[in-house]
Design a protein around this motif. Structure first.
Motif, PDB file in Angstrom:
ATOM      1  N   ILE A  19       0.840  -1.203   0.000  1.00  0.00           N
ATOM      2  CA  ILE A  19       0.000   0.000   0.000  1.00  0.00           C
ATOM      3  C   ILE A  19       0.871   1.248   0.000  1.00  0.00           C
ATOM      4  N   ARG A  20       1.871   1.279   0.854  1.00  0.00           N
ATOM      5  CA  ARG A  20       2.745   2.448   0.909  1.00  0.00           C
ATOM      6  C   ARG A  20       3.481   2.665  -0.408  1.00  0.00           C
ATOM      7  N   MET A  21       3.948   1.611  -1.025  1.00  0.00           N
ATOM      8  CA  MET A  21       4.637   1.748  -2.303  1.00  0.00           C
ATOM      9  C   MET A  21       3.679   2.237  -3.390  1.00  0.00           C
ATOM     10  N   ALA A  22       2.469   1.732  -3.405  1.00  0.00           N
ATOM     11  CA  ALA A  22       1.498   2.165  -4.406  1.00  0.00           C
ATOM     12  C   ALA A  22       1.157   3.643  -4.225  1.00  0.00           C
ATOM     13  N   VAL A  23       0.888   4.053  -2.989  1.00  0.00           N
ATOM     14  CA  VAL A  23       0.452   5.425  -2.738  1.00  0.00           C
ATOM     15  C   VAL A  23       1.612   6.407  -2.842  1.00  0.00           C
ATOM     16  N   PHE A  24       2.670   6.158  -2.083  1.00  0.00           N
ATOM     17  CA  PHE A  24       3.737   7.150  -2.010  1.00  0.00           C
ATOM     18  C   PHE A  24       4.707   7.088  -3.183  1.00  0.00           C
ATOM     19  N   VAL A  25       5.097   5.897  -3.594  1.00  0.00           N
ATOM     20  CA  VAL A  25       6.097   5.768  -4.658  1.00  0.00           C
ATOM     21  C   VAL A  25       5.460   5.877  -6.038  1.00  0.00           C
ATOM     22  N   GLN A  26       4.439   5.072  -6.293  1.00  0.00           N
ATOM     23  CA  GLN A  26       3.846   5.073  -7.636  1.00  0.00           C
ATOM     24  C   GLN A  26       2.986   6.311  -7.897  1.00  0.00           C
ATOM     25  N   GLU A  27       2.113   6.680  -6.948  1.00  0.00           N
ATOM     26  CA  GLU A  27       1.218   7.821  -7.178  1.00  0.00           C
ATOM     27  C   GLU A  27       1.906   9.164  -6.974  1.00  0.00           C
ATOM     28  N   GLN A  28       2.809   9.253  -5.966  1.00  0.00           N
ATOM     29  CA  GLN A  28       3.344  10.555  -5.577  1.00  0.00           C
ATOM     30  C   GLN A  28       4.827  10.739  -5.884  1.00  0.00           C
ATOM     31  N   ASP A  29       5.438   9.768  -6.524  1.00  0.00           N
ATOM     32  CA  ASP A  29       6.841   9.849  -6.948  1.00  0.00           C
ATOM     33  C   ASP A  29       7.840  10.019  -5.806  1.00  0.00           C
ATOM     34  N   VAL A  30       7.528   9.494  -4.634  1.00  0.00           N
ATOM     35  CA  VAL A  30       8.502   9.466  -3.547  1.00  0.00           C
ATOM     36  C   VAL A  30       9.535   8.398  -3.896  1.00  0.00           C
ATOM     37  N   ALA A  31      10.792   8.673  -3.608  1.00  0.00           N
ATOM     38  CA  ALA A  31      11.848   7.694  -3.895  1.00  0.00           C
ATOM     39  C   ALA A  31      11.627   6.423  -3.066  1.00  0.00           C
ATOM     40  N   ALA A  32      11.618   5.285  -3.726  1.00  0.00           N
ATOM     41  CA  ALA A  32      11.352   4.010  -3.050  1.00  0.00           C
ATOM     42  C   ALA A  32      12.313   3.776  -1.893  1.00  0.00           C
ATOM     43  N   GLU A  33      13.565   4.154  -2.078  1.00  0.00           N
ATOM     44  CA  GLU A  33      14.558   3.908  -1.019  1.00  0.00           C
ATOM     45  C   GLU A  33      14.338   4.818   0.194  1.00  0.00           C
ATOM     46  N   PRO A 138       1.549  27.166  10.646  1.00  0.00           N
ATOM     47  CA  PRO A 138       1.596  27.953   9.407  1.00  0.00           C
ATOM     48  C   PRO A 138       2.805  27.666   8.522  1.00  0.00           C
ATOM     49  N   GLU A 139       3.910  27.210   9.091  1.00  0.00           N
ATOM     50  CA  GLU A 139       5.124  26.994   8.295  1.00  0.00           C
ATOM     51  C   GLU A 139       4.939  25.783   7.380  1.00  0.00           C
ATOM     52  N   ARG A 140       5.326  25.961   6.133  1.00  0.00           N
ATOM     53  CA  ARG A 140       5.274  24.861   5.180  1.00  0.00           C
ATOM     54  C   ARG A 140       6.690  24.497   4.756  1.00  0.00           C
ATOM     55  N   TYR A 141       6.873  23.269   4.333  1.00  0.00           N
ATOM     56  CA  TYR A 141       8.190  22.804   3.900  1.00  0.00           C
ATOM     57  C   TYR A 141       8.026  21.703   2.864  1.00  0.00           C
ATOM     58  N   LEU A 142       9.051  21.555   2.053  1.00  0.00           N
ATOM     59  CA  LEU A 142       9.065  20.509   1.039  1.00  0.00           C
ATOM     60  C   LEU A 142       9.681  19.244   1.615  1.00  0.00           C
ATOM     61  N   ASP A 143       9.000  18.141   1.391  1.00  0.00           N
ATOM     62  CA  ASP A 143       9.533  16.828   1.727  1.00  0.00           C
ATOM     63  C   ASP A 143       9.234  15.934   0.533  1.00  0.00           C
ATOM     64  N   GLU A 144      10.268  15.411  -0.090  1.00  0.00           N
ATOM     65  CA  GLU A 144      10.110  14.604  -1.308  1.00  0.00           C
ATOM     66  C   GLU A 144       9.340  15.374  -2.381  1.00  0.00           C
ATOM     67  N   ALA A 145       9.617  16.665  -2.484  1.00  0.00           N
ATOM     68  CA  ALA A 145       9.014  17.562  -3.479  1.00  0.00           C
ATOM     69  C   ALA A 145       7.506  17.737  -3.295  1.00  0.00           C
ATOM     70  N   ILE A 146       7.022  17.464  -2.095  1.00  0.00           N
ATOM     71  CA  ILE A 146       5.606  17.640  -1.764  1.00  0.00           C
ATOM     72  C   ILE A 146       5.522  18.616  -0.590  1.00  0.00           C
ATOM     73  N   TRP A 147       4.670  19.645  -0.732  1.00  0.00           N
ATOM     74  CA  TRP A 147       4.520  20.610   0.349  1.00  0.00           C
ATOM     75  C   TRP A 147       3.818  19.972   1.542  1.00  0.00           C
TER      76      TRP A 147
END
Length: 159
Positions: A19-33, A138-147
């Motif tokens: 599930i995590r690989m499908a959602v985060f890696v495949q759908e959201q382009d998070v690096a698998a490693e 209020p502070e936002r930050y990028l993590d794996e190119a996602i705000w």
């Protein structure tokens, strides 16, 4: 009916990872490693899996203990399979992890058990977390190119 269970078997672990690989890696382009990390194997981490009556895994999330006394517990890696979205799976995962955080890390004062729960929310999910009572900083930050924005909720129950 959907139930939320702790991840205890190799099969549950595989379902959680899928599930995590499908959602985060495949759908959201998070690096698998980067998706699976050392905290996944830490003995203090609780992983849960939402499953349907037929045993189909629908979603997953994890609870991390506070880093130091007085700090909040941390919920993360909340993921629901695309086919299960809109069924309340995410809310059920959060309810179970909040109850676990309260039980494991809550402090009793004046007959009330209290715990702070923090999470790192993707901005597109802030509405979901706000409906559950989380207040975003209020502070936002990028993590794996996602705000993202951190959000916190104080969970209470009679002691």
């Amino acid at each position: 009916m959907i139930s939320v269970v702790p991840v205890q078997t190799p099969e549950q672990r595989a379902a959680m990872t899928a599930i995590r690989m499908a959602v985060f890696v495949q759908e959201q382009d998070v690096a698998a490693e980067r998706e699976m990390d050392a905290l996944d194997d830490d003995r203090g981490t609780l992983h849960v899996l939402a499953v349907d009556d037929d045993g189909t895994a629908l979603g997953t999330a994890r609870l991390l203990p506070p880093h130091h006394e007085g700090e909040p517990a941390h919920v993360g890696r909340v993921a629901v399979s695309a086919a299960a979205r809109g069924r309340g799976v995410g809310a059920q995962l959060m309810t179970v992890l909040e109850a676990e955080a309260l039980e494991r890390f809550g402090v009793v004062e004046d007959g009330v058990r209290t715990v702070s729960v923090e999470l790192s929310a993707q901005e597109q999910a802030l509405g979901f977390y706000a409906r559950l009572g989380y207040v975003a900083r209020p502070e936002r930050y990028l993590d794996e190119a996602i705000w993202h924005r951190d959000a916190v909720k104080v969970v209470t129950a009679p002691a």
